[in-house]
Structure formats: C-alpha cells, structure tokens
Design an enzyme around this catalytic site. Structure first.
Site, PDB file in Angstrom:
ATOM      1  N   ARG A   1       8.441   1.781  -2.379  1.00 35.25           N
ATOM      2  CA  ARG A   1       9.533   1.211  -3.176  1.00 35.25           C
ATOM      3  C   ARG A   1      10.214   0.170  -2.312  1.00 35.25           C
ATOM      4  O   ARG A   1      10.701   0.474  -1.224  1.00 35.25           O
ATOM      5  CB  ARG A   1      10.520   2.289  -3.596  1.00 35.25           C
ATOM      6  CG  ARG A   1      11.393   1.890  -4.809  1.00 35.25           C
ATOM      7  CD  ARG A   1      12.502   2.890  -5.064  1.00 35.25           C
ATOM      8  NE  ARG A   1      13.458   2.862  -3.975  1.00 35.25           N
ATOM      9  CZ  ARG A   1      13.970   3.940  -3.396  1.00 35.25           C
ATOM     10  NH1 ARG A   1      13.636   5.139  -3.789  1.00 35.25           N
ATOM     11  NH2 ARG A   1      14.809   3.819  -2.396  1.00 35.25           N
TER      12      ARG A   1
ATOM     13  N   GLU B   1      14.941  -2.990   2.485  1.00 38.86           N
ATOM     14  CA  GLU B   1      13.866  -2.348   3.240  1.00 38.86           C
ATOM     15  C   GLU B   1      12.746  -2.001   2.274  1.00 38.86           C
ATOM     16  O   GLU B   1      12.914  -2.095   1.057  1.00 38.86           O
ATOM     17  CB  GLU B   1      14.359  -1.049   3.904  1.00 38.86           C
ATOM     18  CG  GLU B   1      14.792  -0.003   2.890  1.00 38.86           C
ATOM     19  CD  GLU B   1      14.742   1.434   3.397  1.00 38.86           C
ATOM     20  OE1 GLU B   1      14.149   1.689   4.449  1.00 38.86           O
ATOM     21  OE2 GLU B   1      15.296   2.302   2.701  1.00 38.86           O
TER      22      GLU B   1
ATOM     23  N   ASN C   1      10.211   1.297   1.479  1.00 42.12           N
ATOM     24  CA  ASN C   1       9.988   2.719   1.767  1.00 42.12           C
ATOM     25  C   ASN C   1       8.529   3.033   1.502  1.00 42.12           C
ATOM     26  O   ASN C   1       8.061   2.876   0.379  1.00 42.12           O
ATOM     27  CB  ASN C   1      10.852   3.576   0.838  1.00 42.12           C
ATOM     28  CG  ASN C   1      12.326   3.241   0.965  1.00 42.12           C
ATOM     29  OD1 ASN C   1      13.000   3.681   1.881  1.00 42.12           O
ATOM     30  ND2 ASN C   1      12.834   2.417   0.057  1.00 42.12           N
TER      31      ASN C   1
ATOM     32  N   SER D   1      11.687   7.914  -3.434  1.00 44.60           N
ATOM     33  CA  SER D   1      12.107   8.891  -4.444  1.00 44.60           C
ATOM     34  C   SER D   1      12.689   8.275  -5.708  1.00 44.60           C
ATOM     35  O   SER D   1      12.856   7.068  -5.814  1.00 44.60           O
ATOM     36  CB  SER D   1      13.116   9.844  -3.814  1.00 44.60           C
ATOM     37  OG  SER D   1      14.189   9.111  -3.281  1.00 44.60           O
TER      38      SER D   1
ATOM     39  N   LYS E   1      11.488   0.087  10.356  1.00 44.09           N
ATOM     40  CA  LYS E   1      12.389  -1.059  10.352  1.00 44.09           C
ATOM     41  C   LYS E   1      11.994  -2.070  11.432  1.00 44.09           C
ATOM     42  O   LYS E   1      12.200  -3.266  11.265  1.00 44.09           O
ATOM     43  CB  LYS E   1      13.823  -0.583  10.464  1.00 44.09           C
ATOM     44  CG  LYS E   1      14.153   0.222   9.206  1.00 44.09           C
ATOM     45  CD  LYS E   1      15.531   0.702   9.064  1.00 44.09           C
ATOM     46  CE  LYS E   1      15.767   1.243   7.648  1.00 44.09           C
ATOM     47  NZ  LYS E   1      15.092   2.514   7.337  1.00 44.09           N
TER      48      LYS E   1
ATOM     49  N   LYS F   1      20.478  -1.151  12.645  1.00 48.38           N
ATOM     50  CA  LYS F   1      19.673  -0.075  12.053  1.00 48.38           C
ATOM     51  C   LYS F   1      18.755   0.601  13.072  1.00 48.38           C
ATOM     52  O   LYS F   1      17.932  -0.072  13.700  1.00 48.38           O
ATOM     53  CB  LYS F   1      18.776  -0.642  10.949  1.00 48.38           C
ATOM     54  CG  LYS F   1      19.515  -1.292   9.804  1.00 48.38           C
ATOM     55  CD  LYS F   1      18.536  -1.580   8.672  1.00 48.38           C
ATOM     56  CE  LYS F   1      19.255  -2.175   7.481  1.00 48.38           C
ATOM     57  NZ  LYS F   1      18.358  -2.285   6.326  1.00 48.38           N
TER      58      LYS F   1
ATOM     59  N   GLU G   1      15.098   7.047   8.315  1.00 54.65           N
ATOM     60  CA  GLU G   1      15.077   6.916   6.863  1.00 54.65           C
ATOM     61  C   GLU G   1      16.042   7.908   6.258  1.00 54.65           C
ATOM     62  O   GLU G   1      16.468   8.844   6.911  1.00 54.65           O
ATOM     63  CB  GLU G   1      13.662   7.234   6.328  1.00 54.65           C
ATOM     64  CG  GLU G   1      12.556   6.393   6.919  1.00 54.65           C
ATOM     65  CD  GLU G   1      12.651   4.935   6.516  1.00 54.65           C
ATOM     66  OE1 GLU G   1      13.120   4.665   5.394  1.00 54.65           O
ATOM     67  OE2 GLU G   1      12.281   4.078   7.317  1.00 54.65           O
ATOM     68  N   GLY G   2      16.384   7.667   5.006  1.00 54.72           N
ATOM     69  CA  GLY G   2      17.131   8.681   4.271  1.00 54.72           C
ATOM     70  C   GLY G   2      18.608   8.405   4.122  1.00 54.72           C
ATOM     71  O   GLY G   2      19.336   9.183   3.523  1.00 54.72           O
TER      72      GLY G   2
ATOM     73  N   ARG H   1      20.258   1.665  -8.204  1.00 58.25           N
ATOM     74  CA  ARG H   1      21.273   2.594  -7.673  1.00 58.25           C
ATOM     75  C   ARG H   1      22.547   1.811  -7.422  1.00 58.25           C
ATOM     76  O   ARG H   1      22.501   0.671  -6.965  1.00 58.25           O
ATOM     77  CB  ARG H   1      20.797   3.216  -6.362  1.00 58.25           C
ATOM     78  CG  ARG H   1      19.674   4.204  -6.530  1.00 58.25           C
ATOM     79  CD  ARG H   1      19.115   4.624  -5.186  1.00 58.25           C
ATOM     80  NE  ARG H   1      18.580   3.493  -4.462  1.00 58.25           N
ATOM     81  CZ  ARG H   1      18.231   3.519  -3.177  1.00 58.25           C
ATOM     82  NH1 ARG H   1      18.382   4.625  -2.478  1.00 58.25           N
ATOM     83  NH2 ARG H   1      17.751   2.444  -2.583  1.00 58.25           N
TER      84      ARG H   1
HETATM   85  P1  ADP Z   1      17.482   4.013   4.831  1.00 57.49           P
HETATM   86  O1  ADP Z   1      16.101   4.083   5.329  1.00 57.49           O
HETATM   87  O2  ADP Z   1      18.409   4.950   5.519  1.00 57.49           O
HETATM   88  O3  ADP Z   1      17.544   4.096   3.329  1.00 57.49           O
HETATM   89  P2  ADP Z   1      18.351   1.259   4.476  1.00 57.49           P
HETATM   90  O4  ADP Z   1      17.866   0.100   5.247  1.00 57.49           O
HETATM   91  O5  ADP Z   1      17.898   1.343   3.068  1.00 57.49           O
HETATM   92  O6  ADP Z   1      17.979   2.567   5.289  1.00 57.49           O
HETATM   93  O7  ADP Z   1      19.931   1.267   4.523  1.00 57.49           O
HETATM   94  C1  ADP Z   1      20.699   2.263   3.850  1.00 57.49           C
HETATM   95  C2  ADP Z   1      21.756   1.606   2.972  1.00 57.49           C
HETATM   96  O8  ADP Z   1      22.577   0.741   3.753  1.00 57.49           O
HETATM   97  C3  ADP Z   1      21.183   0.717   1.873  1.00 57.49           C
HETATM   98  O9  ADP Z   1      20.893   1.482   0.721  1.00 57.49           O
HETATM   99  C4  ADP Z   1      22.304  -0.270   1.651  1.00 57.49           C
HETATM  100  O10 ADP Z   1      23.305   0.285   0.809  1.00 57.49           O
HETATM  101  C5  ADP Z   1      22.908  -0.425   3.037  1.00 57.49           C
HETATM  102  N1  ADP Z   1      22.313  -1.592   3.720  1.00 57.49           N
HETATM  103  C6  ADP Z   1      21.187  -1.611   4.460  1.00 57.49           C
HETATM  104  N2  ADP Z   1      20.921  -2.835   4.934  1.00 57.49           N
HETATM  105  C7  ADP Z   1      21.894  -3.641   4.483  1.00 57.49           C
HETATM  106  C8  ADP Z   1      22.183  -5.029   4.628  1.00 57.49           C
HETATM  107  N3  ADP Z   1      21.395  -5.823   5.343  1.00 57.49           N
HETATM  108  N4  ADP Z   1      23.301  -5.510   4.014  1.00 57.49           N
HETATM  109  C9  ADP Z   1      24.102  -4.696   3.296  1.00 57.49           C
HETATM  110  N5  ADP Z   1      23.891  -3.395   3.136  1.00 57.49           N
HETATM  111  C10 ADP Z   1      22.801  -2.846   3.704  1.00 57.49           C
HETATM  112 MG    MG Z   2      17.016   2.744   1.919  1.00 55.14          MG
END
Ligand code: ADP
Ligand code: MG
Length: 447
Positions: free
Chosen positions: A125, A144, A146, A151, A278, A337, A341-342, A423
């Site tokens: 996804r 990102e 996944n 899910s 990442k 970051k 994940e999660g 979401r």
């Molecule tokens: P995870 O693997 O924990 O899901 P993500 O990269 O999806 O990691 O980051 C988790 C959440 O943080 C995202 O769902 C988003 O709401 C926020 N986020 C992540 N990267 C960014 C970004 N570059 N700008 C703004 N919000 C972000």
């Molecule tokens: Mg995410």
C-alpha cells in the site's frame, strides 16, 4: 481543496441525527474492531473509528495515485531482486539498527542456500498526502510504501456504504452516488489465489491461521524444501505480523527463517520486506537511482519521481553532517524517521531537534532518515469513536492505494492496483494510524 459540506457542518441537529445513523450503518456493514480493553476477545467488539462525512480528494490526484501504482509494484519487485542495491543501501543502517540487521541476516542466509521459492506475491500500500506547501495547488506526495501486512483492505471495502447512507440522510443522494466504489479485499484475494494456482497445489484452497510459535513447534521442510504444517503442504504464507521487533523472540526468528527458506510463496518474502524500509525509500530519491533500477521504463520513472517529497540521508560524512545541521536549524520543516513500521515512531519539531542534536556526531544517526514535512490543507469533519463525544475537528487525510502483483521466475504475470484507503486525523496529531488510535477510516469524495 473545496470543503463540500460546509452547509451541513453547521447544522448541529442534522449532524447528531446523521451520526446516530452512521454508527448503526457501521455496525451493520461490519466496520468493526476489537476493543482496547479486550484486544483478544472476539465477542467484544465496537465500530471502528471513522469520519462522519467523506473527505474531499482532488480527482486528478486520486487518478494520479492509481496510475502510478503498477509502477510502484514493478519497482518494489525490482528492488527485491537486486542484491547489490539492497546490500549497498542498507549497509549503514544494519550497523546500528539491530532489527533491520536481523532481517538482513535472514535475507543473506536464504540467498546463500539458494532460493527454493519461484513464485512471488506482493501486496503493498503506497500512502500519500496532498501537499499544499506554503499556499500552492495540492500535489500528491508519497509518505511511504508498506510492503508487509499493509492493513485495512477489508474494513475499507465497507466504509463506502456507510458514508453513502450518511449523505442520503443529510439530503445529498446525488453526492452519495458519486463516491468511488472500492473493494481491495477482492483484488488482494485474487492475487493470493493466483499465487496459490501457480504454486501448483493439487487441492482446493484452505486457509489456516498460525503464529510464528506454531510454525516453530510444528512447521517442517522436506528435502525439496516444501513447507508442511500439521502434515499439510502450504502453498502461500501471508504475514499478518513480523514487521516490528516485538513480534519476535528467538523461536519466532527461527520460524521466520524456516518459512523464508521454504518453497512456499511468502507475502512478502524477506527481500520485499527490506525493499519497504525507509532507508530504501530515501535512497530511491537520489538522482539516477530509479533509472538504474528500472532500465527501459522512463515513463514509469517520471511518474514515480513526481510523487517523491524531499528525502535526505543521515549517513556519516559531509553530506549527512549538512543534512543534520539543516534539520536542527529548522526542525518544523522536517520529519525524522527511524526504520520502524506501525505508526508513532517519527519525530517532529522540538523532539526532532533534541534527538538529532544528541546523536549528530554518532553513527546512531544513520538509523534514521530525514524527510520534508508534507503540509496538507485541513478541512473540518467529525470523527466518530466509540465512547467519545461528537466533536468537530480540523482534519487532514492520507490516501493509500493497494497494489498486488505476482511474479513467476522473471515474468510478472499479474500487476494491478486493487483499491484505496483514506485515513483522516485531527491536525494536532503529527503521527499515528488507525490501529494506534489516532487516524480514523474515511471515504474519498472526489472534487
Ligand atoms: P509508519 O511506518 O509508522 O506508518 P509513516 O512514514 O507512514 O510511518 O509515518 C507515520 C505517520 O506520520 C503518517 O501516517 C503521517 O501521518 C505522518 N507522516 C509521515 N511522514 C510525513 C511527512 N513527510 N510529512 C507529514 N507527515 C508525515
Ligand atoms: Mg505509515
């Protein structure tokens, strides 16, 4: 983005009535979750959190996200077959990040022995936000991708009906008929069935659910490395977990290794899980990398690159020093970051600055990547959560597109976008997904 529901948002009695209908519709459609208090009880459930109203999504960006999904499928699959790229990209990370190092060790072990698996199934996804920068038109920017246990394909197949009913109750049947249909569970199931078929199983599809622990105790391989559980051959393994350190103890790691060594189609295989880190995402944004990974696919490369936000390496050296200094000087422009994940792991603002200051001269910084913070324009909505009062919130949304592909040997025999997930969360939460209790399920309303 236009706010399409301004008239109804102010009509409190209408909102209250619609919220009551919405919750019953969610229960009826099976938009359900186990509860925090009793996470292991299947006889205690409540509705999964969702927005009262569908959120506006620019149709051009929605289409762009669908159009690039097959490219991302192809890219992830190509990375998973490129040992040199994975080794080179993850070299600095695995020196300091034990979890990624452990996954990488399994990857190396499996390759040394020689792959028994010849059919590959990817379900991913790709997640995006609509970046408005300072005040520009919204642009599709990837958060990102996944590649393991992506899910909500099931639940999100059911939210369209709920939001359709809410719009009807609010006197907007025309708008209700314009919610795009969505059924990721069907597309993902077809992918699993295709992998099963190509594996060449002589019997009907039977699904069993096991823990890593069960695999450790009862799983075995025969001389051709066919996987057996309780005496039955297994064609396809779908990992529902295995993406966070807490999913593993020593026995679970052994089970993971056994599964990876087997002929069975793993979704994802260990290489594809690593392709979703990442650190890999950050390396993809370097000039020339996509071209090297996808030779002869110039248009796909252009479509993919258009979705990239700024991503920066914190590897040791002059480049990483500069990046660290840049982030410390202006922390609100970035997200820091780790390789996790999660949800709930990223660092923002003052936290980002403090952590980076502490580790700026230590190799520890290479366990993180830095990313430009995406700034979507907020819209008002109501978030419906069990046991919470009805409350209006300023919200931002994240759109995910499900991808599914199957490869036999070197031939991609299936490559599709399978549906979407929207979401939405209140703007005050920087991080976190639905399972983390921050975001809620939503449905796009195309504008
Ligand atoms: P995870 O693997 O924990 O899901 P993500 O990269 O999806 O990691 O980051 C988790 C959440 O943080 C995202 O769902 C988003 O709401 C926020 N986020 C992540 N990267 C960014 C970004 N570059 N700008 C703004 N919000 C972000
Ligand atoms: Mg995410």
């Amino acid at each position: 983005m236009a706010a399409p529901w301004e008239d109804v948002l102010r009509d409190r009695p209408a909102i209250q009535e619609a919220a009551a209908v919405a919750v019953d519709a969610a229960l009826l459609q099976g938009v359900l979750m186990r509860t925090e208090g009793q996470p292991n009880a299947s006889d205690v459930v409540n509705f999964a959190p969702f927005t009262l109203l569908p959120s506006a999504v620019p149709s051009a960006l929605f289409e762009q996200a669908y159009a690039v999904q097959q490219d991302f499928n192809m890219l992830v699959d190509a990375i998973s077959q490129n040992k040199e790229f994975l080794e080179h990209t993850l070299a600095s990370t695995i020196k300091v990040d034990d979890f990624t190092a452990r996954l990488f060790r399994i990857y190396t072990q499996v390759l040394e022995e020689g792959l028994a698996q010849s059919v590959f199934l990817g379900i991913n996804r790709s997640d995006y936000m609509f970046d408005c920068g300072v005040d520009g038109p919204p642009a599709l920017k990837q958060i990102e991708i996944n590649t393991i246990a992506a899910s909500f394909g099931g639940l999100t197949s059911r939210t369209v009906a709920v939001h359709g009913q809410v719009l009807k109750v609010l006197g907007k049947p025309q708008e209700a008929s314009r919610l795009p249909p969505n059924n990721p569970s069907r597309g993902l199931a077809l992918g699993i069935a295709k992998a099963w078929e190509l594996y060449g199983s002589p019997r009907n599809i039977r699904v069993i659910r096991k823990r890593f622990r069960d695999v450790f105790e009862k799983g075995s391989l025969d001389e051709a490395r066919r996987l057996y559980m309780d005496g039955q051959e297994v064609a396809v393994v779908y990992y529902r977990e295995g993406y966070v350190p807490s999913n593993y103890d020593e026995q679970n790691w052994e089970a993971r290794l056994l599964l990876e060594r087997s002929r069975a189609v793993k979704c994802p295989d260990i290489a594809t899980q690593l392709a979703g880190t990442k650190k890999v995402q950050q390396e993809l944004s370097r000039p020339g990398t996509l071209e090297r990974l996808l030779p002869g696919h110039a248009e796909a490369v252009t479509r993919i690159r258009a979705t990239f936000a700024g991503l920066y390496s914190l590897d040791m050296g002059a480049e990483g020093d500069k990046v660290a200094a840049m982030a410390i000087a202006d922390p609100d422009r970035f997200v820091l970051k780790p390789q996790r994940e999660g949800g709930g792991n990223n660092l923002y603002g003052e936290d980002l600055r403090q952590v980076l200051e502490k580790i700026r001269d230590s190799p520890q910084r290479t366990s993180y990547i830095l990313m430009d913070k995406i700034k979507p324009r907020p819209a008002m909505n109501y978030l419906l959560r069990a046991h919470s009062p009805l409350q209006e919130s300023e919200c931002i949304s994240e759109l995910g597109i499900f991808g599914v592909y199957v490869r036999r040997g070197s031939e991609l025999v299936l490559n599709k976008a399978a549906g979407h997930l929207l979401r939405t969360k209140a703007v005050e939460h920087a991080d976190g997904g639905v399972a983390a209790g921050v975001a809620v399920l939503d449905t796009p309303y195309l504008v």
